[in-house]
Design a protein around this motif. Structure first.
Motif, PDB file in Angstrom:
ATOM      1  N   GLU A  40     -12.604   0.711   6.019  1.00  0.00           N
ATOM      2  CA  GLU A  40     -11.824   0.504   4.807  1.00  0.00           C
ATOM      3  C   GLU A  40     -12.673   1.016   3.653  1.00  0.00           C
ATOM      4  O   GLU A  40     -13.836   0.640   3.521  1.00  0.00           O
ATOM      5  CB  GLU A  40     -11.513  -0.977   4.607  1.00  0.00           C
ATOM      6  N   GLY A  41     -12.077   1.888   2.861  1.00  0.00           N
ATOM      7  CA  GLY A  41     -12.765   2.425   1.700  1.00  0.00           C
ATOM      8  C   GLY A  41     -12.135   1.897   0.429  1.00  0.00           C
ATOM      9  O   GLY A  41     -10.912   1.828   0.332  1.00  0.00           O
ATOM     10  N   THR A  42     -12.959   1.511  -0.535  1.00  0.00           N
ATOM     11  CA  THR A  42     -12.448   1.010  -1.812  1.00  0.00           C
ATOM     12  C   THR A  42     -13.187   1.685  -2.969  1.00  0.00           C
ATOM     13  O   THR A  42     -14.341   2.078  -2.835  1.00  0.00           O
ATOM     14  CB  THR A  42     -12.594  -0.515  -1.926  1.00  0.00           C
ATOM     15  N   TRP A  43     -12.485   1.788  -4.115  1.00  0.00           N
ATOM     16  CA  TRP A  43     -13.058   2.364  -5.329  1.00  0.00           C
ATOM     17  C   TRP A  43     -12.297   1.799  -6.520  1.00  0.00           C
ATOM     18  O   TRP A  43     -11.136   1.434  -6.422  1.00  0.00           O
ATOM     19  CB  TRP A  43     -12.968   3.893  -5.296  1.00  0.00           C
ATOM     20  N   PRO A  44     -12.966   1.710  -7.662  1.00  0.00           N
ATOM     21  CA  PRO A  44     -12.294   1.191  -8.859  1.00  0.00           C
ATOM     22  C   PRO A  44     -11.322   2.213  -9.437  1.00  0.00           C
ATOM     23  O   PRO A  44     -11.590   3.416  -9.441  1.00  0.00           O
ATOM     24  CB  PRO A  44     -13.450   0.922  -9.830  1.00  0.00           C
ATOM     25  N   GLU A  45     -10.175   1.699  -9.908  1.00  0.00           N
ATOM     26  CA  GLU A  45      -9.180   2.506 -10.631  1.00  0.00           C
ATOM     27  C   GLU A  45      -8.766   1.700 -11.855  1.00  0.00           C
ATOM     28  O   GLU A  45      -7.754   1.009 -11.831  1.00  0.00           O
ATOM     29  CB  GLU A  45      -7.964   2.806  -9.755  1.00  0.00           C
ATOM     30  N   GLY A  46      -9.571   1.764 -12.898  1.00  0.00           N
ATOM     31  CA  GLY A  46      -9.307   0.945 -14.080  1.00  0.00           C
ATOM     32  C   GLY A  46      -9.488  -0.517 -13.736  1.00  0.00           C
ATOM     33  O   GLY A  46     -10.525  -0.919 -13.204  1.00  0.00           O
ATOM     34  N   LYS A  48      -7.684  -2.025 -11.504  1.00  0.00           N
ATOM     35  CA  LYS A  48      -7.216  -2.187 -10.123  1.00  0.00           C
ATOM     36  C   LYS A  48      -8.219  -1.549  -9.171  1.00  0.00           C
ATOM     37  O   LYS A  48      -9.280  -1.088  -9.572  1.00  0.00           O
ATOM     38  CB  LYS A  48      -5.833  -1.552  -9.952  1.00  0.00           C
ATOM     39  N   GLN A  49      -7.830  -1.494  -7.919  1.00  0.00           N
ATOM     40  CA  GLN A  49      -8.711  -0.923  -6.901  1.00  0.00           C
ATOM     41  C   GLN A  49      -7.918  -0.009  -5.984  1.00  0.00           C
ATOM     42  O   GLN A  49      -6.833  -0.355  -5.547  1.00  0.00           O
ATOM     43  CB  GLN A  49      -9.331  -2.071  -6.085  1.00  0.00           C
ATOM     44  N   GLY A  50      -8.465   1.158  -5.711  1.00  0.00           N
ATOM     45  CA  GLY A  50      -7.874   2.042  -4.716  1.00  0.00           C
ATOM     46  C   GLY A  50      -8.396   1.648  -3.345  1.00  0.00           C
ATOM     47  O   GLY A  50      -9.484   1.076  -3.209  1.00  0.00           O
ATOM     48  N   LYS A  51      -7.602   1.936  -2.333  1.00  0.00           N
ATOM     49  CA  LYS A  51      -7.996   1.551  -0.979  1.00  0.00           C
ATOM     50  C   LYS A  51      -7.516   2.606   0.020  1.00  0.00           C
ATOM     51  O   LYS A  51      -6.410   3.115  -0.098  1.00  0.00           O
ATOM     52  CB  LYS A  51      -7.376   0.197  -0.627  1.00  0.00           C
ATOM     53  N   PHE A  69      -7.958  10.214   7.369  1.00  0.00           N
ATOM     54  CA  PHE A  69      -8.126   9.470   6.122  1.00  0.00           C
ATOM     55  C   PHE A  69      -6.764   9.291   5.465  1.00  0.00           C
ATOM     56  O   PHE A  69      -5.975  10.242   5.398  1.00  0.00           O
ATOM     57  CB  PHE A  69      -9.050  10.268   5.194  1.00  0.00           C
ATOM     58  N   GLU A  70      -6.468   8.068   4.971  1.00  0.00           N
ATOM     59  CA  GLU A  70      -5.211   7.823   4.277  1.00  0.00           C
ATOM     60  C   GLU A  70      -5.409   6.810   3.161  1.00  0.00           C
ATOM     61  O   GLU A  70      -5.940   5.716   3.388  1.00  0.00           O
ATOM     62  CB  GLU A  70      -4.147   7.304   5.241  1.00  0.00           C
ATOM     63  N   VAL A  71      -4.970   7.179   1.955  1.00  0.00           N
ATOM     64  CA  VAL A  71      -4.996   6.244   0.830  1.00  0.00           C
ATOM     65  C   VAL A  71      -3.783   5.331   0.976  1.00  0.00           C
ATOM     66  O   VAL A  71      -2.643   5.806   1.036  1.00  0.00           O
ATOM     67  CB  VAL A  71      -4.980   6.983  -0.530  1.00  0.00           C
ATOM     68  N   VAL A  72      -4.020   4.007   1.035  1.00  0.00           N
ATOM     69  CA  VAL A  72      -2.939   3.041   1.261  1.00  0.00           C
ATOM     70  C   VAL A  72      -2.619   2.211   0.026  1.00  0.00           C
ATOM     71  O   VAL A  72      -1.583   1.557  -0.020  1.00  0.00           O
ATOM     72  CB  VAL A  72      -3.256   2.123   2.469  1.00  0.00           C
ATOM     73  N   GLU A  73      -3.485   2.223  -0.985  1.00  0.00           N
ATOM     74  CA  GLU A  73      -3.238   1.522  -2.244  1.00  0.00           C
ATOM     75  C   GLU A  73      -3.868   2.303  -3.381  1.00  0.00           C
ATOM     76  O   GLU A  73      -4.928   2.907  -3.222  1.00  0.00           O
ATOM     77  CB  GLU A  73      -3.857   0.114  -2.230  1.00  0.00           C
ATOM     78  N   GLY A  74      -3.189   2.271  -4.534  1.00  0.00           N
ATOM     79  CA  GLY A  74      -3.763   2.901  -5.715  1.00  0.00           C
ATOM     80  C   GLY A  74      -2.998   4.131  -6.158  1.00  0.00           C
ATOM     81  O   GLY A  74      -1.931   4.459  -5.630  1.00  0.00           O
ATOM     82  N   GLN A  75      -3.558   4.819  -7.136  1.00  0.00           N
ATOM     83  CA  GLN A  75      -2.906   5.960  -7.774  1.00  0.00           C
ATOM     84  C   GLN A  75      -2.644   7.113  -6.812  1.00  0.00           C
ATOM     85  O   GLN A  75      -1.702   7.872  -7.018  1.00  0.00           O
ATOM     86  CB  GLN A  75      -3.764   6.447  -8.947  1.00  0.00           C
ATOM     87  N   SER A  76      -3.446   7.256  -5.799  1.00  0.00           N
ATOM     88  CA  SER A  76      -3.289   8.362  -4.847  1.00  0.00           C
ATOM     89  C   SER A  76      -2.634   7.926  -3.542  1.00  0.00           C
ATOM     90  O   SER A  76      -2.752   8.615  -2.522  1.00  0.00           O
ATOM     91  CB  SER A  76      -4.656   8.983  -4.543  1.00  0.00           C
ATOM     92  N   LYS A  77      -1.931   6.780  -3.569  1.00  0.00           N
ATOM     93  CA  LYS A  77      -1.292   6.274  -2.350  1.00  0.00           C
ATOM     94  C   LYS A  77      -0.464   7.378  -1.692  1.00  0.00           C
ATOM     95  O   LYS A  77       0.266   8.103  -2.354  1.00  0.00           O
ATOM     96  CB  LYS A  77      -0.396   5.074  -2.669  1.00  0.00           C
ATOM     97  N   GLY A  78      -0.626   7.507  -0.374  1.00  0.00           N
ATOM     98  CA  GLY A  78       0.080   8.530   0.381  1.00  0.00           C
ATOM     99  C   GLY A  78      -0.744   9.783   0.625  1.00  0.00           C
ATOM    100  O   GLY A  78      -0.357  10.627   1.426  1.00  0.00           O
ATOM    101  N   PHE A  79      -1.891   9.904  -0.063  1.00  0.00           N
ATOM    102  CA  PHE A  79      -2.766  11.050   0.188  1.00  0.00           C
ATOM    103  C   PHE A  79      -3.347  10.904   1.588  1.00  0.00           C
ATOM    104  O   PHE A  79      -3.871   9.850   1.949  1.00  0.00           O
ATOM    105  CB  PHE A  79      -3.892  11.100  -0.852  1.00  0.00           C
TER     106      PHE A  79
END
Length: 171
Positions: A40-46, A48-51, A69-79
């Motif tokens: 599980e990868g996480t990073w700050p997005e303002g 909120k948190q990307g995941k 690799f798949e972004v499941v939460e955050g601004q890039s969800k679906g990448f």
């Protein structure tokens, strides 16, 4: 003459042993073995948190690392992206090919610096500058590591951080 021949053969034997040790040191089960698993990868997005979820496993007789690799939460969800990484003993280096669902494609060459593992693009000239990108795996532990996506506009003399993901093993 016999003493010279014995000394010469001894030196050749030591050199062959050193080369064998070098290849053994750089086999697929060592430098990127830590990466195998589900992360599980996480990073700050303002505020909120990307995941993301990143699944990495050996394929092709345990010689090729396959990443999903798949972004499941955050601004890039679906990448989504995938890579294959392989150690090329004939060239004494690692290579990685990455492709994603936004049309991105990168061809990387592996390198190592202290405890960091890296995949880096070759320099490409853009507007008179030598542009490069790299990913750096650092702070590597059994169940965690930090991954940085960096760019350089001066051929690799200086690097700017574009994205940092903190990974935690989930399997």
């Amino acid at each position: 003459m016999a003493k010279f021949l014995i000394l010469f053969l001894g030196l050749v034997s030591m050199q062959v042993s050193a080369q064998s040790m070098k290849l053994t040191k750089l086999d697929t089960t060592q430098y990127f073995d830590f990466w195998e698993g589900t992360w599980e990868g996480t990073w700050p997005e303002g505020d909120k948190q990307g995941k993301a979820i990143n699944k990495v496993y050996w394929i092709s007789g345990d010689k090729v690392l396959h990443e999903n690799f798949e972004v499941v939460e955050g601004q890039s969800k679906g990448f989504k992206g995938t890579s294959i990484s392989v150690y090329r003993p004939q060239l004494d280096l690692w290579k990685q090919a990455w492709a994603d669902n936004q049309g991105g494609y990168f061809d990387f060459v592996g390198s190592f610096e202290a405890d960091n593992r890296m995949f880096q693009t070759e320099p490409v000239e853009r507007s008179g500058q030598m542009f490069m990108q790299r990913m750096v795996f650092k702070k590597i532990k059994k169940d965690s590591f930090t991954w940085d996506w960096e760019a350089s506009q001066d051929g690799g003399k200086t690097w700017n951080l574009n994205w940092q993901i903190n990974y935690t093993r989930v399997d």
